[in-house]
Design an enzyme around this catalytic site. Structure first.
Site, PDB file in Angstrom:
ATOM      1  N   LYS A   1      -0.387   5.141   4.786  1.00  0.00           N
ATOM      2  CA  LYS A   1      -1.498   3.602   5.715  1.00  0.00           C
ATOM      3  C   LYS A   1      -0.995   4.105   6.767  1.00  0.00           C
ATOM      4  CE  LYS A   1      -3.654  -0.710   4.964  1.00  0.00           C
ATOM      5  NZ  LYS A   1      -5.225  -0.099   5.485  1.00  0.00           N
TER       6      LYS A   1
ATOM      7  N   HIS B   1       1.098  -1.162  -0.338  1.00  0.00           N
ATOM      8  CA  HIS B   1      -0.091   0.137  -0.170  1.00  0.00           C
ATOM      9  C   HIS B   1       1.026   1.492  -0.239  1.00  0.00           C
ATOM     10  CE1 HIS B   1      -3.126  -2.621   1.410  1.00  0.00           C
ATOM     11  NE2 HIS B   1      -4.199  -1.696   0.788  1.00  0.00           N
TER      12      HIS B   1
HETATM   13  N1  LIG Z   1     -12.715  -0.795   3.176  1.00  0.00           N
HETATM   14  C1  LIG Z   1     -11.720  -0.858   2.587  1.00  0.00           C
HETATM   15  O1  LIG Z   1     -12.425  -1.052   0.630  1.00  0.00           O
HETATM   16  C2  LIG Z   1     -10.978   0.612   2.083  1.00  0.00           C
HETATM   17  C3  LIG Z   1     -10.803   1.164   1.199  1.00  0.00           C
HETATM   18  C4  LIG Z   1      -9.481   2.230   1.316  1.00  0.00           C
HETATM   19  C5  LIG Z   1      -8.987   2.228   2.430  1.00  0.00           C
HETATM   20  N2  LIG Z   1      -9.336   2.094   3.471  1.00  0.00           N
HETATM   21  C6  LIG Z   1      -9.431   2.310   5.464  1.00  0.00           C
HETATM   22  O2  LIG Z   1     -10.348   3.582   5.527  1.00  0.00           O
HETATM   23  C7  LIG Z   1      -9.452   4.635   6.061  1.00  0.00           C
HETATM   24  C8  LIG Z   1      -9.493   6.008   5.486  1.00  0.00           C
HETATM   25  O3  LIG Z   1      -8.321   6.283   4.320  1.00  0.00           O
HETATM   26  P1  LIG Z   1      -7.803   7.332   3.465  1.00  0.00           P
HETATM   27  O4  LIG Z   1      -7.235   6.851   2.299  1.00  0.00           O
HETATM   28  O5  LIG Z   1      -9.163   7.870   3.141  1.00  0.00           O
HETATM   29  O6  LIG Z   1      -6.758   7.629   4.625  1.00  0.00           O
HETATM   30  P2  LIG Z   1      -6.506   9.614   4.794  1.00  0.00           P
HETATM   31  O7  LIG Z   1      -5.205   9.776   5.574  1.00  0.00           O
HETATM   32  O8  LIG Z   1      -6.714  10.195   3.331  1.00  0.00           O
HETATM   33  O9  LIG Z   1      -8.338   9.653   4.983  1.00  0.00           O
HETATM   34  C9  LIG Z   1      -8.560  10.143   6.925  1.00  0.00           C
HETATM   35  C10 LIG Z   1      -9.567  11.060   7.410  1.00  0.00           C
HETATM   36  O10 LIG Z   1      -9.860  10.817   8.337  1.00  0.00           O
HETATM   37  C11 LIG Z   1      -9.928  12.382   8.989  1.00  0.00           C
HETATM   38  N3  LIG Z   1      -9.945  12.194  10.768  1.00  0.00           N
HETATM   39  C12 LIG Z   1      -9.565  11.673  11.744  1.00  0.00           C
HETATM   40  N4  LIG Z   1      -9.990  12.060  12.155  1.00  0.00           N
HETATM   41  C13 LIG Z   1     -11.196  11.795  12.325  1.00  0.00           C
HETATM   42  C14 LIG Z   1     -12.512  11.674  13.613  1.00  0.00           C
HETATM   43  N5  LIG Z   1     -12.169  11.948  14.740  1.00  0.00           N
HETATM   44  N6  LIG Z   1     -13.149  11.870  12.270  1.00  0.00           N
HETATM   45  C15 LIG Z   1     -13.435  12.158  11.359  1.00  0.00           C
HETATM   46  N7  LIG Z   1     -12.801  11.784  10.620  1.00  0.00           N
HETATM   47  C16 LIG Z   1     -11.803  11.730  11.327  1.00  0.00           C
HETATM   48  C17 LIG Z   1      -8.655  12.257   8.631  1.00  0.00           C
HETATM   49  O11 LIG Z   1      -8.534  14.041   9.196  1.00  0.00           O
HETATM   50  C18 LIG Z   1      -8.234  13.012   7.172  1.00  0.00           C
HETATM   51  O12 LIG Z   1      -8.631  13.546   6.121  1.00  0.00           O
HETATM   52  C19 LIG Z   1      -8.376   3.717   6.098  1.00  0.00           C
HETATM   53  O13 LIG Z   1      -8.307   2.660   7.829  1.00  0.00           O
HETATM   54  C20 LIG Z   1      -7.788   2.989   5.370  1.00  0.00           C
HETATM   55  O14 LIG Z   1      -7.640   1.656   5.407  1.00  0.00           O
HETATM   56  C21 LIG Z   1     -10.401   1.080   3.231  1.00  0.00           C
END
Ligand SMILES: NC(=O)c1ccc[n+]([C@@H]2O[C@H](COP(=O)([O-])OP(=O)(O)OC[C@H]3O[C@@H](n4cnc5c(N)ncnc54)[C@H](O)[C@@H]3O)[C@@H](O)[C@H]2O)c1
Length: 238
Positions: free
Chosen positions: A137, A133
């Site tokens: 991540k 990844h």
């Molecule tokens: N299940 C899936 O298909 C899948 C696919 C991609 C990513 N993910 C997961 O999704 C999550 C997010 O991934 P990303 O790439 O968008 O990460 P990212 O870091 O770009 O986004 C996360 C966001 O959450 C915000 N955040 C922080 N504290 C928060 C709170 N208390 N409440 C709400 N938002 C808050 C941050 O400011 C940030 O903008 C990760 O855990 C990743 O592993 C899952």
């Protein structure tokens, strides 16, 4: 459908784009502590959480307490999954968690289970998983790699668990690599002295995860209970 996006980072932004393309309205975006926001069931049909491991459980349970169904893709918080399920059931609302929402990965999961079923009778092959990844991540191994390991463990009576990088004989090893700009590559390898068999899923962008999450939200509205992507796929293919 009116959607609340919890976590407006890389995934949250793609989810917004796909949801609007499919005719939905984003009525709330939360990108910090959820306590600062009003969660009104009259305005929100479904919440989609792709935030951070430390925030996911609080976000999900706050929605359940306001009777709002949740689609959650955030990984790295699953020690509280059973607790989240219980709150959802107590509040009479609905929940889908998936370590990976992409349609292709869910097909890959079925292939993984089928292959493990065949390979478990061939002790000359060892099995391992690799995930790659992007460098931002937060958790390792990925939720998807853990799902793949659990699916294999269910088929192998002598495998008790998984470990990152080093594993005992009764465990599956998962290797996690972090490389700039990679949305997600998962490989399951069976290796003997004679040959090797590999299955690979490689995501080209985040769009597949976002589309799966929005389709799951469409499935979840007006439902009660705990569901999986398998339920969503079955509803699509029937
Ligand atoms: N299940 C899936 O298909 C899948 C696919 C991609 C990513 N993910 C997961 O999704 C999550 C997010 O991934 P990303 O790439 O968008 O990460 P990212 O870091 O770009 O986004 C996360 C966001 O959450 C915000 N955040 C922080 N504290 C928060 C709170 N208390 N409440 C709400 N938002 C808050 C941050 O400011 C940030 O903008 C990760 O855990 C990743 O592993 C899952």
């Amino acid at each position: 459908m009116n959607i609340a996006i919890l976590g407006y980072g890389k995934m949250g932004k793609v989810i917004e784009e796909i949801a609007e393309e499919r005719g939905h309205e984003i009525v709330l975006k939360v990108d910090e502590d959820i306590e600062n926001y009003q969660l009104d069931k009259a305005e929100i049909d479904v919440a989609i959480d792709f935030s951070v491991p430390d925030a996911a459980f609080k976000n999900i349970s706050s929605c359940f307490k306001n009777k709002i169904p949740v689609v959650c893709g955030t990984t790295g918080w699953l020690d509280k999954y059973e607790k989240a399920k219980k709150i959802c059931e107590e509040e009479g609302t609905a929940f889908i968690y998936a370590s990976n929402f992409s349609l292709g990965v869910n097909v890959f999961f079925e292939l993984n289970k089928k292959l493990a079923d065949m390979m478990k009778g061939l002790p000359e092959y060892s099995v391992e998983i690799e995930e790659i990844h992007h460098v931002q991540k937060l958790d390792a191994p990925s939720g998807t790699a853990i799902s793949l390991a659990q699916q294999i463990i269910e088929k192998y009576p002598d495998k008790k668990g998984w470990q990152l990088d080093h594993a005992d004989k009764d465990e599956i090893v998962i290797h996690a690599k972090r490389i700039k700009d990679v949305p997600g590559i998962h490989t399951v390898t069976y290796e003997s002295e004679i040959d090797s068999i590999e299955i690979i899923h490689s995501a080209k962008s985040r769009k597949g995860f976002a589309l799966g999450a929005v389709v799951a939200a469409e499935f979840l509205q007006d439902k009660k209970g705990i569901f999986t992507m398998k339920d969503v796929l079955s509803s699509l293919f029937k």
